[in-house]
Scaffold this motif. Structure first.
Motif, mmCIF file in Angstrom:
data_model
loop_
_atom_site.group_PDB
_atom_site.id
_atom_site.type_symbol
_atom_site.label_atom_id
_atom_site.label_comp_id
_atom_site.label_asym_id
_atom_site.label_seq_id
_atom_site.Cartn_x
_atom_site.Cartn_y
_atom_site.Cartn_z
ATOM 1 N N TYR A 1 0.803 -1.220 0.000
ATOM 2 C CA TYR A 1 0.000 0.000 0.000
ATOM 3 C C TYR A 1 0.842 1.279 0.000
ATOM 4 C CZ TYR A 1 -4.190 -2.783 0.962
ATOM 5 O OH TYR A 1 -5.230 -3.676 0.886
ATOM 6 N N ILE A 2 2.072 1.198 0.559
ATOM 7 C CA ILE A 2 2.909 2.401 0.620
ATOM 8 C C ILE A 2 3.350 2.784 -0.792
ATOM 9 C CG2 ILE A 2 5.071 3.364 1.549
ATOM 10 C CD1 ILE A 2 4.334 1.279 3.975
ATOM 11 N N LEU A 3 3.736 1.770 -1.569
ATOM 12 C CA LEU A 3 4.095 2.017 -2.970
ATOM 13 C C LEU A 3 2.878 2.510 -3.760
ATOM 14 C CD1 LEU A 3 5.955 1.901 -5.414
ATOM 15 C CD2 LEU A 3 5.440 -0.531 -5.624
ATOM 16 N N GLN A 4 1.726 1.900 -3.504
ATOM 17 C CA GLN A 4 0.504 2.316 -4.209
ATOM 18 C C GLN A 4 0.204 3.801 -3.956
ATOM 19 O OE1 GLN A 4 -3.072 0.328 -2.912
ATOM 20 N NE2 GLN A 4 -4.250 1.120 -4.622
ATOM 21 N N MET A 5 0.301 4.215 -2.684
ATOM 22 C CA MET A 5 0.029 5.617 -2.345
ATOM 23 C C MET A 5 1.077 6.543 -2.968
ATOM 24 S SD MET A 5 -2.748 5.640 -0.565
ATOM 25 C CE MET A 5 -3.235 4.226 -1.483
ATOM 26 N N ALA A 6 2.338 6.062 -3.030
ATOM 27 C CA ALA A 6 3.410 6.872 -3.628
ATOM 28 C C ALA A 6 3.143 7.065 -5.119
ATOM 29 C CB ALA A 6 4.755 6.179 -3.414
ATOM 30 N N ILE A 7 2.680 6.005 -5.795
ATOM 31 C CA ILE A 7 2.364 6.101 -7.231
ATOM 32 C C ILE A 7 1.170 7.041 -7.432
ATOM 33 C CG2 ILE A 7 1.550 4.806 -9.255
ATOM 34 C CD1 ILE A 7 3.173 2.387 -8.229
ATOM 35 N N TYR A 8 0.135 6.898 -6.607
ATOM 36 C CA TYR A 8 -1.038 7.776 -6.710
ATOM 37 C C TYR A 8 -0.637 9.244 -6.541
ATOM 38 C CZ TYR A 8 -4.496 3.946 -6.445
ATOM 39 O OH TYR A 8 -5.263 2.836 -6.690
ATOM 40 N N LYS A 9 0.182 9.491 -5.519
ATOM 41 C CA LYS A 9 0.609 10.874 -5.229
ATOM 42 C C LYS A 9 1.318 11.469 -6.451
ATOM 43 C CE LYS A 9 3.640 13.332 -1.995
ATOM 44 N NZ LYS A 9 2.860 14.437 -1.498
#
Ligand SMILES: [Zn+2]
Length: 252
Positions: free
Chosen positions: A157-165
């Protein structure tokens, strides 16, 4: 609209490649996915939820009949919805564009994401992703790090949020702050809102650069996928071809 192909490869590469070739369906048990979509459609809009119930009625209701009532997993999902909607802070936080589509390129690779709730109006822009979790405090073994990690680290999820950001920045030119609102599937649902440290997201984006090149080669067929060794797909394709010492059994 489907997300970019690379998302699947952030999990088990062997399973993702087999899925891409049409040889395997990663969602053999689609109930967890349906529970997540049930909750997401509720918070998207009344119409979305109605249409979700209609399209999936065979799977959601006992004997496929609305008059027989929802199956237990979905009455439990109603409890999760209630836990969030009755929370005094939730309506103030979960407002903005629902299911907002963002696109962009990260190190030359095209990515697309769907943001559950994107708020660009407030003085401090932010976005929220809703996550359904078994139990926030359950430990998950991470092979790479050789230690137990929490659900957010295990599910990427941390990578997912970083990509979204990053995609929000490229789509709207705005630096938005990510939050995860998680709700648990326990009989009395737990709930929490999490922020994500910038340095953790940056670290994940740095790792993504190397990982993307590898994924590109796996899809091209020039490099073999790395099996995770634990998922349904890997268990299905395990053989007794190599012997390991009984001392090396990992416990988690
Ligand atoms: Zn696997």
């Amino acid at each position: 609209m489907s997300k970019s192909l690379y998302w699947n490869f952030l999990g088990c590469e062997a399973a993702a490649l087999a899925q891409l070739k049409g040889e395997y369906n990663a969602f053999q048990d689609e109930t967890p996915l349906l529970v997540g979509n049930y909750l997401h459609s509720y918070f998207e809009s009344e119409e979305s939820h109605k249409s979700f119930l209609d399209v999936n009625k065979k799977k959601l209701y006992k004997y496929g009949k609305p008059e027989k009532g929802l199956k237990k997993q979905f009455t439990d999902a109603d409890k999760m919805i209630k836990a969030l909607k009755d929370d005094p802070s939730f309506p103030y936080i979960y407002k903005g564009n629902k299911e907002a589509i963002v696109t962009g390129k990260i190190n030359g690779i095209q990515w697309m994401g769907k943001i559950d709730c994107l708020n660009l109006d407030a003085k401090n822009s932010y976005f929220v992703d809703l996550k359904t979790v078994d139990d926030f405090h359950k430990k998950h073994w991470d092979d790479g790090q050789h230690k137990f990690v929490n659900f957010a680290q295990q599910r990427g999820y941390i990578l997912q949020m970083a990509i979204y950001k990053e995609l929000i920045k490229q789509t709207f030119g705005i630096n938005a702050r990510p939050f995860i609102i998680a709700v648990s599937k326990q009989s009395t649902p737990d709930k929490a809102i999490y922020s994500i440290p910038d340095e953790d997201m940056q670290e994940q984006l740095n790792e993504l650069q190397e990982c993307q090149e590898h994924i590109r080669d796996v899809i091209k067929g020039t490099v073999k996928p790395i099996p995770c060794g634990h998922c349904d797909y890997c268990r299905m394709h395990k053989t007794l071809g190599s012997i390991q010492s009984i001392d090396d059994i990992e416990i988690f």
